[in-house]
Design a protein around this motif. Sequence first.
Motif, PDB file in Angstrom:
ATOM      1  N   LEU A  99       0.847  -1.197   0.000  1.00  0.00           N
ATOM      2  CA  LEU A  99       0.000   0.000   0.000  1.00  0.00           C
ATOM      3  C   LEU A  99       0.879   1.243   0.000  1.00  0.00           C
ATOM      4  CD1 LEU A  99      -2.632  -0.947   2.763  1.00  0.00           C
ATOM      5  CD2 LEU A  99      -2.770  -1.365   0.297  1.00  0.00           C
ATOM      6  N   ASP A 100       0.550   2.206  -0.843  1.00  0.00           N
ATOM      7  CA  ASP A 100       1.319   3.450  -0.869  1.00  0.00           C
ATOM      8  C   ASP A 100       0.871   4.379   0.262  1.00  0.00           C
ATOM      9  OD1 ASP A 100      -1.026   4.691  -1.672  1.00  0.00           O
ATOM     10  OD2 ASP A 100      -0.319   5.232  -3.668  1.00  0.00           O
ATOM     11  N   ALA A 101       1.340   5.614   0.222  1.00  0.00           N
ATOM     12  CA  ALA A 101       1.068   6.556   1.315  1.00  0.00           C
ATOM     13  C   ALA A 101      -0.052   7.536   0.980  1.00  0.00           C
ATOM     14  CB  ALA A 101       2.342   7.311   1.678  1.00  0.00           C
ATOM     15  N   SER A 102      -0.975   7.147   0.129  1.00  0.00           N
ATOM     16  CA  SER A 102      -2.072   8.043  -0.235  1.00  0.00           C
ATOM     17  C   SER A 102      -3.183   7.982   0.809  1.00  0.00           C
ATOM     18  CB  SER A 102      -2.637   7.639  -1.597  1.00  0.00           C
ATOM     19  OG  SER A 102      -3.192   6.334  -1.531  1.00  0.00           O
ATOM     20  N   SER A 103      -4.025   9.008   0.819  1.00  0.00           N
ATOM     21  CA  SER A 103      -5.151   9.009   1.752  1.00  0.00           C
ATOM     22  C   SER A 103      -6.163   7.922   1.385  1.00  0.00           C
ATOM     23  CB  SER A 103      -5.830  10.387   1.775  1.00  0.00           C
ATOM     24  OG  SER A 103      -6.243  10.771   0.478  1.00  0.00           O
ATOM     25  N   THR A 104      -6.266   7.579   0.093  1.00  0.00           N
ATOM     26  CA  THR A 104      -7.211   6.544  -0.315  1.00  0.00           C
ATOM     27  C   THR A 104      -6.789   5.177   0.227  1.00  0.00           C
ATOM     28  OG1 THR A 104      -7.636   7.795  -2.349  1.00  0.00           O
ATOM     29  CG2 THR A 104      -8.439   5.535  -2.271  1.00  0.00           C
ATOM     30  N   HIS A 107      -7.702   4.822   3.822  1.00  0.00           N
ATOM     31  CA  HIS A 107      -9.092   4.363   3.967  1.00  0.00           C
ATOM     32  C   HIS A 107      -9.183   2.863   3.715  1.00  0.00           C
ATOM     33  CE1 HIS A 107     -11.073   8.193   4.598  1.00  0.00           C
ATOM     34  NE2 HIS A 107     -10.469   8.721   3.549  1.00  0.00           N
ATOM     35  N   LEU A 108      -8.450   2.367   2.714  1.00  0.00           N
ATOM     36  CA  LEU A 108      -8.436   0.939   2.415  1.00  0.00           C
ATOM     37  C   LEU A 108      -7.949   0.155   3.633  1.00  0.00           C
ATOM     38  CD1 LEU A 108      -7.001  -0.664  -0.853  1.00  0.00           C
ATOM     39  CD2 LEU A 108      -6.740  -1.737   1.358  1.00  0.00           C
ATOM     40  N   ALA A 109      -6.861   0.607   4.236  1.00  0.00           N
ATOM     41  CA  ALA A 109      -6.315  -0.071   5.413  1.00  0.00           C
ATOM     42  C   ALA A 109      -7.336  -0.116   6.545  1.00  0.00           C
ATOM     43  CB  ALA A 109      -5.035   0.628   5.870  1.00  0.00           C
ATOM     44  N   SER A 123       3.862   4.087   4.508  1.00  0.00           N
ATOM     45  CA  SER A 123       3.028   5.073   5.191  1.00  0.00           C
ATOM     46  C   SER A 123       2.964   4.798   6.685  1.00  0.00           C
ATOM     47  CB  SER A 123       1.603   5.043   4.615  1.00  0.00           C
ATOM     48  OG  SER A 123       0.704   5.766   5.434  1.00  0.00           O
ATOM     49  N   LEU A 124       3.312   5.772   7.498  1.00  0.00           N
ATOM     50  CA  LEU A 124       3.179   5.634   8.950  1.00  0.00           C
ATOM     51  C   LEU A 124       1.713   5.517   9.350  1.00  0.00           C
ATOM     52  CD1 LEU A 124       5.782   8.078  10.567  1.00  0.00           C
ATOM     53  CD2 LEU A 124       5.697   5.587  10.751  1.00  0.00           C
ATOM     54  N   LYS A 125       0.851   6.278   8.702  1.00  0.00           N
ATOM     55  CA  LYS A 125      -0.564   6.256   9.061  1.00  0.00           C
ATOM     56  C   LYS A 125      -1.193   4.914   8.725  1.00  0.00           C
ATOM     57  CE  LYS A 125      -3.381   9.502   8.933  1.00  0.00           C
ATOM     58  NZ  LYS A 125      -3.952  10.460   9.877  1.00  0.00           N
ATOM     59  N   VAL A 126      -0.827   4.329   7.584  1.00  0.00           N
ATOM     60  CA  VAL A 126      -1.333   3.004   7.234  1.00  0.00           C
ATOM     61  C   VAL A 126      -0.841   1.970   8.239  1.00  0.00           C
ATOM     62  CG1 VAL A 126      -1.158   1.132   5.540  1.00  0.00           C
ATOM     63  CG2 VAL A 126      -1.680   3.459   4.780  1.00  0.00           C
ATOM     64  N   ALA A 127       0.450   2.035   8.576  1.00  0.00           N
ATOM     65  CA  ALA A 127       1.012   1.086   9.538  1.00  0.00           C
ATOM     66  C   ALA A 127       0.313   1.212  10.891  1.00  0.00           C
ATOM     67  CB  ALA A 127       2.512   1.322   9.687  1.00  0.00           C
ATOM     68  N   VAL A 136      -2.897  -9.189  10.967  1.00  0.00           N
ATOM     69  CA  VAL A 136      -2.221  -8.545   9.843  1.00  0.00           C
ATOM     70  C   VAL A 136      -0.765  -8.289  10.214  1.00  0.00           C
ATOM     71  CG1 VAL A 136      -2.155  -6.560   8.288  1.00  0.00           C
ATOM     72  CG2 VAL A 136      -4.360  -7.474   9.049  1.00  0.00           C
ATOM     73  N   SER A 137       0.137  -8.841   9.412  1.00  0.00           N
ATOM     74  CA  SER A 137       1.567  -8.611   9.612  1.00  0.00           C
ATOM     75  C   SER A 137       1.996  -7.405   8.784  1.00  0.00           C
ATOM     76  CB  SER A 137       2.355  -9.850   9.187  1.00  0.00           C
ATOM     77  OG  SER A 137       3.747  -9.619   9.277  1.00  0.00           O
ATOM     78  N   VAL A 138       2.600  -6.413   9.430  1.00  0.00           N
ATOM     79  CA  VAL A 138       2.942  -5.153   8.767  1.00  0.00           C
ATOM     80  C   VAL A 138       4.457  -5.017   8.639  1.00  0.00           C
ATOM     81  CG1 VAL A 138       2.717  -2.641   8.812  1.00  0.00           C
ATOM     82  CG2 VAL A 138       0.872  -4.070   9.708  1.00  0.00           C
TER      83      VAL A 138
END
Length: 253
Positions: A99-104, A107-109, A123-127, A136-138
């Motif tokens: 997953l990239d660092a986009s806001s979309t 939301h997916l995460a 992405s820190l926010k996704v992680a 879920v392994s990150v």
Amino acid sequence: MMLVAERVQHILRLVNERGSMRVTELSQICRVTEETIRRDLDRLESEGRLLRSYGGAIRLQPQTSETSYELRETVHVPEKQRISAQAVKYVEPHDRIVLDASSTTWHLAAHLPDIPLTVITNSLKVALVLSEKKNVSVISTGGILVPNSLSFVGPLTEAALEEYHVNKAFVSCKGVHMERGISESNEMQARVKRKMIGMAEQVFVLADYSKFDMQAFTMIGAWNQIHHLITDEQTPVDHVQLLQRKFINVIQV
């Protein structure tokens, strides 16, 4: 009637002011044939002053600093929510995804169920949102932290991505061009997204209607590298049909 030089400057000004213009619109405004407009647009593109798009032209966008996460989280939120919820349907237990660092993709995460998955992200926010899902392994790429987007970029990030192979990549972008593919305003982010596309068996692009007919500063990938595009119902039908003719699986939600 305008002289040729005046007409060309008028066309360039209209495209820059509005972001994009169709040949039919310019033909009516300038009171010349569509063929004449196409020649004018070809000339302007050859001079590096705009970019041709399917049925018209779009303005050139210079490289800009990244839009802050706070701002991106408030723009086109309903569309991003629907697109990300649809994207989740393509994630299966035991998948390896990036997953990239986009806001979309953030939301997916958030929409991802707590199932056995391996997720790689810059992405820190996704992680952070995935840290609440125990199955879920990150894997975080590390690298140079960009405060505006809370993401990692740079040589360390790119080198980390080269170590992995995933089933699916989910990326967003700043621009969707009917001929050239997808693009990003920040070169460092674009380099990371190119690595993500290269490491995946299937590539999903998540882009709402506002991204279409836009050409950002740096290319991410051509259409022959992309398998699926998830967008919203406001994306024009002619754009959807053109992408389908390029063998892209387009999903509108």
